[in-house]
Design a protein around this motif. Structure first.
Motif, PDB file in Angstrom:
ATOM      1  N   GLU A  27      42.941  30.460  55.896  1.00 39.60           N
ATOM      2  CA  GLU A  27      42.482  31.914  56.341  1.00 39.60           C
ATOM      3  C   GLU A  27      43.183  32.780  55.559  1.00 39.60           C
ATOM      4  O   GLU A  27      42.629  33.998  55.136  1.00 39.60           O
ATOM      5  N   LYS A  28      44.406  32.754  55.403  1.00 36.31           N
ATOM      6  CA  LYS A  28      45.174  33.626  54.656  1.00 36.31           C
ATOM      7  C   LYS A  28      44.566  33.672  53.049  1.00 36.31           C
ATOM      8  O   LYS A  28      44.575  34.937  52.534  1.00 36.31           O
ATOM      9  N   ASN A  29      44.246  32.670  52.577  1.00 34.73           N
ATOM     10  CA  ASN A  29      43.786  32.495  51.028  1.00 34.73           C
ATOM     11  C   ASN A  29      42.332  33.204  51.130  1.00 34.73           C
ATOM     12  O   ASN A  29      42.114  33.860  50.179  1.00 34.73           O
ATOM     13  N   ASN A  30      41.489  33.096  52.193  1.00 36.11           N
ATOM     14  CA  ASN A  30      40.283  33.662  52.219  1.00 36.11           C
ATOM     15  C   ASN A  30      40.384  35.150  52.221  1.00 36.11           C
ATOM     16  O   ASN A  30      39.522  35.809  51.616  1.00 36.11           O
ATOM     17  N   GLU A  31      41.318  35.593  53.199  1.00 36.88           N
ATOM     18  CA  GLU A  31      41.476  37.079  53.169  1.00 36.88           C
ATOM     19  C   GLU A  31      41.926  37.583  51.998  1.00 36.88           C
ATOM     20  O   GLU A  31      41.559  38.803  51.391  1.00 36.88           O
ATOM     21  N   ILE A  32      42.867  36.886  51.263  1.00 36.59           N
ATOM     22  CA  ILE A  32      43.375  37.406  49.896  1.00 36.59           C
ATOM     23  C   ILE A  32      42.174  37.376  48.838  1.00 36.59           C
ATOM     24  O   ILE A  32      42.113  38.467  48.405  1.00 36.59           O
ATOM     25  N   LEU A  33      41.304  36.279  49.017  1.00 36.79           N
ATOM     26  CA  LEU A  33      40.290  36.436  48.129  1.00 36.79           C
ATOM     27  C   LEU A  33      39.112  37.526  48.402  1.00 36.79           C
ATOM     28  O   LEU A  33      38.744  38.219  47.342  1.00 36.79           O
ATOM     29  N   LYS A  34      38.731  37.619  49.754  1.00 39.23           N
ATOM     30  CA  LYS A  34      38.237  38.889  50.040  1.00 39.23           C
ATOM     31  C   LYS A  34      38.723  40.339  49.425  1.00 39.23           C
ATOM     32  O   LYS A  34      37.773  40.853  48.902  1.00 39.23           O
ATOM     33  N   ARG A  35      39.950  40.396  49.516  1.00 40.69           N
ATOM     34  CA  ARG A  35      40.496  41.548  49.059  1.00 40.69           C
ATOM     35  C   ARG A  35      40.331  41.461  47.516  1.00 40.69           C
ATOM     36  O   ARG A  35      40.204  42.688  46.899  1.00 40.69           O
ATOM     37  N   ARG A  36      40.655  40.607  46.604  1.00 40.31           N
ATOM     38  CA  ARG A  36      40.584  40.666  45.386  1.00 40.31           C
ATOM     39  C   ARG A  36      39.069  40.690  45.049  1.00 40.31           C
ATOM     40  O   ARG A  36      38.855  41.469  43.753  1.00 40.31           O
ATOM     41  N   ILE A  37      38.135  39.976  45.625  1.00 40.55           N
ATOM     42  CA  ILE A  37      36.713  40.318  45.484  1.00 40.55           C
ATOM     43  C   ILE A  37      36.314  41.754  45.413  1.00 40.55           C
ATOM     44  O   ILE A  37      35.737  42.452  44.654  1.00 40.55           O
ATOM     45  N   SER A  38      36.735  42.332  46.864  1.00 39.97           N
ATOM     46  CA  SER A  38      36.132  43.583  46.990  1.00 39.97           C
ATOM     47  C   SER A  38      36.881  44.620  46.270  1.00 39.97           C
ATOM     48  O   SER A  38      36.489  45.828  45.995  1.00 39.97           O
ATOM     49  N   SER A  39      38.001  44.329  45.677  1.00 38.93           N
ATOM     50  CA  SER A  39      38.817  45.360  44.593  1.00 38.93           C
ATOM     51  C   SER A  39      38.320  45.299  43.289  1.00 38.93           C
ATOM     52  O   SER A  39      38.920  45.805  42.314  1.00 38.93           O
ATOM     53  N   HIS A  40      37.661  44.100  43.051  1.00 43.61           N
ATOM     54  CA  HIS A  40      37.323  43.581  41.599  1.00 43.61           C
ATOM     55  C   HIS A  40      36.441  44.914  40.929  1.00 43.61           C
ATOM     56  O   HIS A  40      35.577  45.112  41.877  1.00 43.61           O
ATOM     57  N   PRO A  41      36.653  44.961  39.577  1.00 38.37           N
ATOM     58  CA  PRO A  41      35.752  46.225  38.999  1.00 38.37           C
ATOM     59  C   PRO A  41      34.253  45.969  39.096  1.00 38.37           C
ATOM     60  O   PRO A  41      33.496  46.804  39.160  1.00 38.37           O
ATOM     61  N   LEU A  42      33.922  44.465  39.114  1.00 39.17           N
ATOM     62  CA  LEU A  42      32.212  44.087  39.240  1.00 39.17           C
ATOM     63  C   LEU A  42      31.891  44.037  40.493  1.00 39.17           C
ATOM     64  O   LEU A  42      30.714  43.699  40.859  1.00 39.17           O
ATOM     65  N   TYR A  43      32.759  44.308  41.694  1.00 37.39           N
ATOM     66  CA  TYR A  43      32.253  44.212  42.869  1.00 37.39           C
ATOM     67  C   TYR A  43      30.829  44.995  43.128  1.00 37.39           C
ATOM     68  O   TYR A  43      29.887  45.002  43.919  1.00 37.39           O
ATOM     69  N   GLY A  44      31.186  46.526  42.765  1.00 30.59           N
ATOM     70  CA  GLY A  44      30.065  47.339  42.983  1.00 30.59           C
ATOM     71  C   GLY A  44      28.629  46.945  42.449  1.00 30.59           C
ATOM     72  O   GLY A  44      27.451  47.074  43.127  1.00 30.59           O
ATOM     73  N   LEU A  45      28.752  46.341  41.113  1.00 31.43           N
ATOM     74  CA  LEU A  45      27.330  45.817  40.518  1.00 31.43           C
ATOM     75  C   LEU A  45      27.028  44.645  41.569  1.00 31.43           C
ATOM     76  O   LEU A  45      25.834  44.465  41.452  1.00 31.43           O
ATOM     77  N   LEU A  46      27.800  43.776  41.805  1.00 39.95           N
ATOM     78  CA  LEU A  46      27.526  42.593  42.578  1.00 39.95           C
ATOM     79  C   LEU A  46      26.824  43.041  43.967  1.00 39.95           C
ATOM     80  O   LEU A  46      25.571  42.575  44.333  1.00 39.95           O
ATOM     81  N   VAL A  47      27.431  44.191  44.647  1.00 44.31           N
ATOM     82  CA  VAL A  47      26.568  44.733  45.762  1.00 44.31           C
ATOM     83  C   VAL A  47      25.274  45.363  45.333  1.00 44.31           C
ATOM     84  O   VAL A  47      24.372  44.880  45.973  1.00 44.31           O
ATOM     85  N   GLU A  48      25.384  46.110  44.326  1.00 54.18           N
ATOM     86  CA  GLU A  48      23.991  46.654  43.908  1.00 54.18           C
ATOM     87  C   GLU A  48      23.057  45.529  43.611  1.00 54.18           C
ATOM     88  O   GLU A  48      21.736  45.587  43.915  1.00 54.18           O
ATOM     89  N   ALA A  49      23.329  44.267  42.986  1.00 58.19           N
ATOM     90  CA  ALA A  49      22.328  43.371  42.706  1.00 58.19           C
ATOM     91  C   ALA A  49      21.883  42.719  43.818  1.00 58.19           C
ATOM     92  O   ALA A  49      20.728  42.202  43.900  1.00 58.19           O
ATOM     93  N   HIS A  50      22.620  42.555  44.731  1.00 59.25           N
ATOM     94  CA  HIS A  50      22.574  41.714  45.968  1.00 59.25           C
ATOM     95  C   HIS A  50      21.568  42.849  46.703  1.00 59.25           C
ATOM     96  O   HIS A  50      20.281  42.205  47.183  1.00 59.25           O
ATOM     97  N   LEU A  51      21.675  43.908  46.805  1.00 62.68           N
ATOM     98  CA  LEU A  51      20.978  45.086  47.569  1.00 62.68           C
ATOM     99  C   LEU A  51      19.363  44.995  46.680  1.00 62.68           C
ATOM    100  O   LEU A  51      18.238  45.008  47.403  1.00 62.68           O
ATOM    101  N   ASP A  52      19.477  44.831  45.183  1.00 63.74           N
ATOM    102  CA  ASP A  52      18.052  44.772  44.683  1.00 63.74           C
ATOM    103  C   ASP A  52      17.429  43.737  45.075  1.00 63.74           C
ATOM    104  O   ASP A  52      15.988  43.784  45.148  1.00 63.74           O
ATOM    105  N   CYS A  53      17.891  42.596  45.211  1.00 68.37           N
ATOM    106  CA  CYS A  53      17.255  41.456  45.541  1.00 68.37           C
ATOM    107  C   CYS A  53      16.582  41.652  46.903  1.00 68.37           C
ATOM    108  O   CYS A  53      15.405  41.228  47.264  1.00 68.37           O
TER     109      CYS A  53
END
Length: 149
Positions: A27-53
């Motif tokens: 659970e700690k590893n998953n939370e760390i990963l979630k924080r790393r992904i959500s703060s990643h520079p490509l996160y906005g692009l990832l969300v936008e691509a997901h919403l486009d789909c």
């Protein structure tokens, strides 16, 4: 036989404690990963691509399915152990995969819409009201004679 029973209980307790510790660590590893992904520079692009789909069509169930798939994939792999460069590669690959998914969904939808529009046009042509031909002079005079009689 009674001497084995306490050892089994102790072993079972230790196994349960180890499982709880493993669950907490995961659970700690998953939370760390979630924080790393959500703060990643490509996160906005990832969300936008997901919403486009999701915008391609009425695929509201797809969002739920994607979340389930993401959770299952996270459980299968220990994603918390990604190095920063591996995370970069993962984010890039995921964005590209979503882009390809959108393209794969748009093309058949466009073909379907073109087919439907073509069929609609043909149906309009077929059902277009036809104007009756103007009566000729001979027909009208004979009609008049028939009425007089």
């Amino acid at each position: 036989m009674e001497s084995e029973r306490p050892n089994t209980t102790i072993e079972t307790y230790k196994e349960l404690q180890q499982q709880e510790d493993d669950d907490e660590e995961e659970e700690k590893n998953n939370e760390i990963l979630k924080r790393r992904i959500s703060s990643h520079p490509l996160y906005g692009l990832l969300v936008e691509a997901h919403l486009d789909c999701l915008k391609v069509g009425d695929i509201s169930n797809l969002e739920r399915e994607l979340k389930i798939d993401e959770m299952q994939a996270a459980e299968k792999q220990n994603l918390g152990m990604f190095s920063q460069s591996e995370l970069d590669l993962f984010m890039e690959a995921y964005c590209m995969a979503l882009g390809k998914l959108k393209e794969a969904m748009v093309e058949p939808q466009q073909k379907s819409m073109a087919f439907i529009n073509n069929m609609h046009s043909q149906l309009r042509e077929i059902t277009k009201p036809t104007l009756p031909a103007p009566p000729s002079d001979t027909a009208s005079s004979s009609e008049c004679k028939f009425r007089r009689n």
